[in-house]
Design a protein around this motif. Structure first.
Motif, mmCIF file in Angstrom:
data_model
loop_
_atom_site.group_PDB
_atom_site.id
_atom_site.type_symbol
_atom_site.label_atom_id
_atom_site.label_comp_id
_atom_site.label_asym_id
_atom_site.label_seq_id
_atom_site.Cartn_x
_atom_site.Cartn_y
_atom_site.Cartn_z
ATOM 1 N N GLU A 78 -69.669 59.751 53.536
ATOM 2 C CA GLU A 78 -71.067 60.098 53.841
ATOM 3 C C GLU A 78 -71.889 60.424 52.603
ATOM 4 N N SER A 79 -71.227 60.685 51.471
ATOM 5 C CA SER A 79 -71.927 61.256 50.319
ATOM 6 C C SER A 79 -73.060 60.377 49.800
ATOM 7 N N GLY B 184 -66.365 64.555 44.846
ATOM 8 C CA GLY B 184 -65.771 65.832 45.217
ATOM 9 C C GLY B 184 -66.030 66.210 46.667
ATOM 10 N N PHE B 185 -67.223 65.884 47.163
ATOM 11 C CA PHE B 185 -67.551 66.215 48.552
ATOM 12 C C PHE B 185 -66.657 65.453 49.522
ATOM 13 N N THR B 186 -66.341 64.207 49.209
ATOM 14 C CA THR B 186 -65.421 63.443 50.048
ATOM 15 C C THR B 186 -64.055 64.105 50.068
ATOM 16 N N ALA B 187 -63.590 64.545 48.885
ATOM 17 C CA ALA B 187 -62.279 65.203 48.809
ATOM 18 C C ALA B 187 -62.251 66.460 49.663
ATOM 19 N N GLU B 188 -63.315 67.260 49.602
ATOM 20 C CA GLU B 188 -63.365 68.487 50.391
ATOM 21 C C GLU B 188 -63.461 68.199 51.886
ATOM 22 N N SER B 189 -64.128 67.104 52.247
ATOM 23 C CA SER B 189 -64.332 66.787 53.657
ATOM 24 C C SER B 189 -63.112 66.125 54.286
ATOM 25 N N TYR B 190 -62.364 65.357 53.477
ATOM 26 C CA TYR B 190 -61.207 64.611 53.986
ATOM 27 C C TYR B 190 -59.990 64.860 53.088
#
Length: 320
Positions: A32-33, A80-86
């Protein structure tokens, strides 16, 4: 009759013994980022968010199975946001033996931002990848392939081995951190592994109403033929074929089938080294002793003053 392509004379390189060219299959796990960074109000669009989440939820597991079946390792550039989300998906990538590299925190727009802001994006992305996957990435790819002139120094400050955001070559090379002629005060360099819009699935397949694309979604068979020709040309000239895929695009069924067929074709090319970006960068750092800066053009503010061109430079340095 096969006609060999002419090599990139500006960036000469030799490959490890037994190999005559290199190839790397890379994946930008934007999820989604990228749409949120482009338009924060896109989070209100349930269907759009589902389109992007297809990447980590469905496509990445499919792509990992393809890579496992083909016996190759890929490089995954992960915000980083993808890593935190998934986090489970990212850990699965690591557990599969693949390289995890940096791709911003929220796929932030990079054009024209100041060094302090860019540094904050880099650091937040590093923190997320370390927390989720326990990795310190060797590589970086700027969102939308958009480097600033101060970006190389920020990457060197953080110990990055390589970047993959520029479009000025067919083979990797060592890039001077100081891009303004100040190499006497900063002699550091990082490896650059160039990319090409021709070898990006976004230009072939990406479409979402009101977000991106022309509405023309190419046939995977057409894309397979085009990318095969590109791979054959890189192979014949002894350069480096780098394919950029987005899981929410190339992880869709027919596109994933075409991608696996491409992998099979590239693997079958005699002397083609199919490997990760990190290994290509390590080899470049160890075997190339020329460090190159980039030409710069400055336009004075007053009308009619013309432009100032600072040419690129090449210097030799010791091998690592």
């Amino acid at each position: 009759m096969t006609t060999n392509a002419f090599p990139d004379e500006t960036h000469p390189i030799t490959w490890p013994e037994g190999f005559t060219a290199a190839a790397s299959f890379t994946f930008d796990v934007d999820a989604e980022s990228c749409t949120i960074a482009h338009d924060p109000t896109s989070t209100r669009r349930m269907s759009l968010m589902s389109h992007q989440s297809y990447g980590p939820k469905v496509a990445v597991p499919r792509l990992l199975k393809i890579l496992e079946r083909q016996g190759i390792q890929g490089t995954f550039f992960i915000p980083g946001f993808t890593a935190e989300s998934y986090p489970d998906v990212v850990r699965r990538i690591v557990d599969g033996g693949h390289e995890v590299a940096h791709h911003g925190y929220l796929h932030e727009p990079m054009q024209g931002i100041d060094a302090a802001t860019e540094a904050s994006y880099l650091d937040r992305g590093l923190e997320a990848l370390a927390k989720v996957a326990g990795v310190r990435p060797a590589g970086y790819r700027a969102p939308w392939w958009e480097l600033n002139w101060h970006s190389p120094a920020l990457l060197a400050d953080r110990g990055f081995l390589y970047d993959s955001s520029l479009l000025d070559g067919d083979a990797p090379y060592r890039m001077a951190v100081a891009q303004d002629g100040a190499q006497d005060t900063d002699s550091r360099d990082i490896v650059e592994i160039p990319v090409d819009w021709t070898l990006d699935d976004w230009e072939q397949y990406a479409f979402y109403p009101g977000v991106t694309g022309s509405g023309v979604i190419e046939s995977p068979s057409k894309v397979l033929d085009m990318w095969t020709l590109e791979a054959e040309a890189h192979h014949s000239q002894g350069s480096c074929f780098v394919l950029t895929n987005h899981p929410f695009i190339s992880g869709r069924p027919s596109k994933a089938v075409a991608l696996e067929q491409l992998i099979e074709r590239v693997k079958a090319m005699d002397g083609m080294w199919v490997t990760t970006m990190e290994r290509i960068a390590e080899h470049t750092k160890a075997t190339v002793n020329e460090v190159q800066s980039h030409a710069r053009i400055e336009i004075p503010s007053q009308p009619g003053a013309g432009a100032i061109f600072t040419p690129s430079r090449t210097r030799e340095t010791a091998l690592s």
